[in-house]
Write a protein that holds these residues in place. Structure first.
Motif, PDB file in Angstrom:
ATOM      1  N   MET A   1       0.844  -1.188   0.000  1.00 28.99           N
ATOM      2  CA  MET A   1       0.000   0.000   0.000  1.00 28.99           C
ATOM      3  C   MET A   1       0.883   1.244   0.000  1.00 28.99           C
ATOM      4  N   LYS A   2       0.526   2.199  -0.845  1.00 26.70           N
ATOM      5  CA  LYS A   2       1.261   3.466  -0.911  1.00 26.70           C
ATOM      6  C   LYS A   2       0.280   4.613  -0.716  1.00 26.70           C
ATOM      7  N   ILE A   3       0.668   5.565   0.126  1.00 30.02           N
ATOM      8  CA  ILE A   3      -0.145   6.733   0.418  1.00 30.02           C
ATOM      9  C   ILE A   3       0.681   7.968   0.126  1.00 30.02           C
ATOM     10  N   VAL A   4       0.100   8.917  -0.572  1.00 30.13           N
ATOM     11  CA  VAL A   4       0.772  10.183  -0.879  1.00 30.13           C
ATOM     12  C   VAL A   4      -0.002  11.317  -0.223  1.00 30.13           C
ATOM     13  N   ILE A   5       0.700  12.135   0.549  1.00 27.94           N
ATOM     14  CA  ILE A   5       0.084  13.281   1.222  1.00 27.94           C
ATOM     15  C   ILE A   5       0.624  14.561   0.605  1.00 27.94           C
ATOM     16  N   SER A   6      -0.278  15.445   0.186  1.00 24.39           N
ATOM     17  CA  SER A   6       0.148  16.712  -0.404  1.00 24.39           C
ATOM     18  C   SER A   6      -0.714  17.846   0.140  1.00 24.39           C
ATOM     19  N   GLY A   7      -0.248  19.071  -0.057  1.00 25.69           N
ATOM     20  CA  GLY A   7      -0.952  20.256   0.421  1.00 25.69           C
ATOM     21  C   GLY A   7      -0.016  21.442   0.371  1.00 25.69           C
ATOM     22  N   LEU A  20       0.665   8.582  10.084  1.00 26.06           N
ATOM     23  CA  LEU A  20       0.129   7.469   9.308  1.00 26.06           C
ATOM     24  C   LEU A  20       1.186   6.384   9.116  1.00 26.06           C
ATOM     25  N   ALA A  21       2.413   6.800   8.803  1.00 23.39           N
ATOM     26  CA  ALA A  21       3.490   5.823   8.610  1.00 23.39           C
ATOM     27  C   ALA A  21       3.732   5.021   9.874  1.00 23.39           C
ATOM     28  N   SER A  22       3.705   5.703  11.016  1.00 23.58           N
ATOM     29  CA  SER A  22       3.890   5.013  12.294  1.00 23.58           C
ATOM     30  C   SER A  22       2.743   4.048  12.570  1.00 23.58           C
ATOM     31  N   GLN A  23       1.524   4.489  12.314  1.00 19.34           N
ATOM     32  CA  GLN A  23       0.348   3.647  12.560  1.00 19.34           C
ATOM     33  C   GLN A  23       0.370   2.406  11.671  1.00 19.34           C
ATOM     34  N   LEU A  24       0.756   2.589  10.413  1.00 24.43           N
ATOM     35  CA  LEU A  24       0.735   1.494   9.451  1.00 24.43           C
ATOM     36  C   LEU A  24       2.026   0.683   9.454  1.00 24.43           C
ATOM     37  N   ARG A  25       3.030   1.167  10.191  1.00 25.21           N
ATOM     38  CA  ARG A  25       4.335   0.507  10.284  1.00 25.21           C
ATOM     39  C   ARG A  25       4.984   0.339   8.920  1.00 25.21           C
ATOM     40  N   VAL A  26       5.000   1.451   8.179  1.00 25.32           N
ATOM     41  CA  VAL A  26       5.667   1.489   6.880  1.00 25.32           C
ATOM     42  C   VAL A  26       6.622   2.669   6.872  1.00 25.32           C
ATOM     43  N   LEU A 185     -10.827   7.870   8.670  1.00 28.02           N
ATOM     44  CA  LEU A 185     -12.196   7.647   8.220  1.00 28.02           C
ATOM     45  C   LEU A 185     -12.262   7.601   6.698  1.00 28.02           C
ATOM     46  N   GLY A 186     -11.644   8.570   6.043  1.00 34.26           N
ATOM     47  CA  GLY A 186     -11.685   8.620   4.589  1.00 34.26           C
ATOM     48  C   GLY A 186     -10.930   7.484   3.932  1.00 34.26           C
ATOM     49  N   MET A 187      -9.751   7.162   4.440  1.00 37.39           N
ATOM     50  CA  MET A 187      -8.937   6.123   3.809  1.00 37.39           C
ATOM     51  C   MET A 187      -9.507   4.727   4.028  1.00 37.39           C
ATOM     52  N   ARG A 188     -10.141   4.494   5.157  1.00 39.11           N
ATOM     53  CA  ARG A 188     -10.788   3.187   5.367  1.00 39.11           C
ATOM     54  C   ARG A 188     -11.969   3.007   4.410  1.00 39.11           C
ATOM     55  N   ARG A 189     -12.590   4.084   3.987  1.00 40.54           N
ATOM     56  CA  ARG A 189     -13.668   3.971   3.010  1.00 40.54           C
ATOM     57  C   ARG A 189     -13.124   3.639   1.623  1.00 40.54           C
ATOM     58  N   ILE A 190     -11.878   4.057   1.367  1.00 31.83           N
ATOM     59  CA  ILE A 190     -11.232   3.729   0.100  1.00 31.83           C
ATOM     60  C   ILE A 190     -10.676   2.315   0.128  1.00 31.83           C
ATOM     61  N   ASP A 191     -10.045   1.944   1.252  1.00 36.77           N
ATOM     62  CA  ASP A 191      -9.408   0.635   1.380  1.00 36.77           C
ATOM     63  C   ASP A 191      -9.632   0.108   2.801  1.00 36.77           C
ATOM     64  N   ARG A 192     -10.590  -0.768   2.955  1.00 36.86           N
ATOM     65  CA  ARG A 192     -10.924  -1.282   4.285  1.00 36.86           C
ATOM     66  C   ARG A 192      -9.847  -2.209   4.838  1.00 36.86           C
ATOM     67  N   GLY A 193      -8.880  -2.576   4.006  1.00 33.63           N
ATOM     68  CA  GLY A 193      -7.805  -3.429   4.468  1.00 33.63           C
ATOM     69  C   GLY A 193      -6.712  -2.691   5.209  1.00 33.63           C
ATOM     70  N   LEU A 194      -6.759  -1.359   5.218  1.00 27.89           N
ATOM     71  CA  LEU A 194      -5.730  -0.584   5.901  1.00 27.89           C
ATOM     72  C   LEU A 194      -5.842  -0.759   7.418  1.00 27.89           C
ATOM     73  N   SER A 195      -4.684  -0.895   8.052  1.00 27.88           N
ATOM     74  CA  SER A 195      -4.653  -1.073   9.515  1.00 27.88           C
ATOM     75  C   SER A 195      -4.726   0.275  10.211  1.00 27.88           C
ATOM     76  N   LEU A 196      -5.883   0.918  10.076  1.00 28.87           N
ATOM     77  CA  LEU A 196      -6.116   2.224  10.676  1.00 28.87           C
ATOM     78  C   LEU A 196      -7.270   2.115  11.667  1.00 28.87           C
ATOM     79  N   PRO A 197      -7.277   2.979  12.678  1.00 18.54           N
ATOM     80  CA  PRO A 197      -8.341   2.914  13.688  1.00 18.54           C
ATOM     81  C   PRO A 197      -9.724   3.062  13.076  1.00 18.54           C
ATOM     82  N   GLU A 198     -10.657   2.237  13.546  1.00 25.62           N
ATOM     83  CA  GLU A 198     -12.057   2.371  13.132  1.00 25.62           C
ATOM     84  C   GLU A 198     -12.759   3.231  14.168  1.00 25.62           C
ATOM     85  N   LEU A 199     -13.342   4.331  13.723  1.00 28.50           N
ATOM     86  CA  LEU A 199     -13.910   5.311  14.642  1.00 28.50           C
ATOM     87  C   LEU A 199     -15.316   4.914  15.098  1.00 28.50           C
TER      88      LEU A 199
END
Length: 218
Positions: A1-7, A20-26, A185-199
């Motif tokens: 899984m690859k995530i890109v953050i911009s702004g 996010l990197a710490s949470q996902l251990r990547v 919340l947004g990323m789990r809707r895109i990919d439910r396989g991500l190891s992110l907290p479910e709110l």
């Protein structure tokens, strides 16, 4: 899984990407670190001299291509990079952090306080304005997109404009935590396989308004 953050400058990219990197251990990959490496600058953080060295547009293109090469060579990671969303062709979750000018000035102010290098509000305004103008010029000239208006590459847009109502470390920390929850919340809707907290439903409902765009282009 690859995530890109911009702004834009001081939108909260690095804070969100590292968490996010710490949470996902990547791995966390910083575009700013790659820029400093190409420039031969050994400072641990951005300083005005870096933008003074960013006069060579070919060098800027070299930095962007090096970030892209790093992205393509890795199977997973969180990438904190301005230009990368407009360059990639392969699958990724691509997140834009929207944040208005005054919110970013407050974030800039807090960042300097945290580093023990306090600036005035006016100084922070000038810093953000200068970096915005520089970045807009570089990306328009080198790649033909306007970082202020182009949002086509993103499958998740988060609006952080209201998350730092005052320029304090406490407000910034609370805002960063809320942004992280909205990203989860947004990323789990895109990919439910991500190891992110479910709110919890009540929490999710309270931050739903921060997700201004959600689709699956990538």
């Amino acid at each position: 899984m690859k995530i890109v953050i911009s702004g834009l400058t001081a939108a909260g990219k690095t804070t969100l990407a590292t968490r996010l990197a710490s949470q996902l251990r990547v791995s966390y990959i910083s575009g700013s670190d790659i820029l400093r490496g190409v420039l031969g600058d050994r400072s641990a953080e951005w300083h005005p001299g870096i933008d003074e060295m960013r006069q060579d547009l070919d060098l800027e293109r070299q930095v962007d291509n090096e970030i892209l090469a790093r992205f393509e060579s890795m199977s997973e990671g969180v990438f904190d990079a301005w230009c990368l969303p407009w360059l990639i062709q392969s699958h990724a979750t691509v997140v834009w952090i929207e944040s208005d000018f005054e919110s970013r000035v407050r974030k800039c102010f807090v960042s300097y306080v945290e580093r023990g290098k306090k600036k005035t509000h006016s100084e922070c305004e000038r810093i953000v304005q200068a970096k915005d103008a520089k970045s807009r010029y570089v990306f328009l000239t080198n790649w033909g997109f306007d970082i202020f208006t182009s949002r086509e590459p993103f499958n998740l847009i988060l609006d952080a404009s209201t998350l730092i109502p005052e320029p304090t470390e406490c407000a910034a920390a609370m805002g960063a935590n809320t942004l992280f929850m909205a990203a989860c919340l947004g990323m789990r809707r895109i990919d439910r396989g991500l190891s992110l907290p479910e709110l919890m439903p009540a929490t999710a409902s309270g931050i739903q308004h921060l997700i201004t765009n959600l689709h699956g282009r990538h």
